[in-house]
Design an enzyme around this catalytic site. Sequence first.
Site, PDB file in Angstrom:
ATOM      1  N   ARG A 182      40.908  15.192 -28.784  1.00  0.00           N
ATOM      2  CA  ARG A 182      41.571  13.895 -28.924  1.00  0.00           C
ATOM      3  C   ARG A 182      41.144  12.865 -27.883  1.00  0.00           C
ATOM      4  O   ARG A 182      40.776  11.738 -28.232  1.00  0.00           O
ATOM      5  CB  ARG A 182      43.093  14.068 -28.893  1.00  0.00           C
ATOM      6  CG  ARG A 182      43.627  14.872 -30.054  1.00  0.00           C
ATOM      7  CD  ARG A 182      45.087  15.195 -29.883  1.00  0.00           C
ATOM      8  NE  ARG A 182      45.267  16.129 -28.762  1.00  0.00           N
ATOM      9  CZ  ARG A 182      46.433  16.479 -28.255  1.00  0.00           C
ATOM     10  NH1 ARG A 182      47.547  15.955 -28.739  1.00  0.00           N
ATOM     11  NH2 ARG A 182      46.511  17.345 -27.268  1.00  0.00           N
ATOM     12  N   CYS A 207      44.415  14.118 -22.837  1.00  0.00           N
ATOM     13  CA  CYS A 207      45.037  15.041 -23.790  1.00  0.00           C
ATOM     14  C   CYS A 207      45.177  16.389 -23.090  1.00  0.00           C
ATOM     15  O   CYS A 207      45.223  16.439 -21.868  1.00  0.00           O
ATOM     16  CB  CYS A 207      44.249  15.130 -25.103  1.00  0.00           C
ATOM     17  SG  CYS A 207      42.654  15.961 -24.992  1.00  0.00           S
TER      18      CYS A 207
END
EC number: 3.1.3.48
Length: 181
Positions: free
Chosen positions: A13, A7
């Site tokens: 994430r 990410c």
Amino acid sequence: MHILFVCSGNVCRSVIAERLTRAYACESGWADLTAESAGTRALVGYPVEPRAAAVIAGLGADASDFRARRVTATMVEGADLVLTMSEEQRDRVAGLTAGAAAKSFTLTEAHRIATVTGAETIARLDACRDPSGAARTPNIPDPIGLSEQAFVETGDLIAAALFPLLDVLAAAAVAAGQRQA
């Protein structure tokens, strides 16, 4: 199988996906499934963002002992599969080293290919990829700077795409005799 998740900052994430994959490997008994994560603009050395850590724990995984890292060509070369949270990250990672494009997908793209076509290996995922880009899949939104609810929603999106994909890959690994059922 070794999966690299990518990410931007590597504090939300990608670490959620990494830690969920590690938990999946433990729970399913897939000893050869490993995961790591990195960021294209990583906050090198930072721990998991606290709201992301809460999401990881809420989804049954462990967020401890983590430090953010910047993605490198060596990481990409060492991965069997690279899953990113956005198309821009996928394209950036694919350009880091020769052969990376064939094993680099957004998480939602790999999920769509596997569930729609039944592709169960990385080579089949690549072969079933839509070269025109017409079958666009949504990026996983970055919740940094947003509410706790945004973090929960992002975690849910990651889990909804990740677990079915891992199930398909795990079944193929069992069928190929690469792991015990």
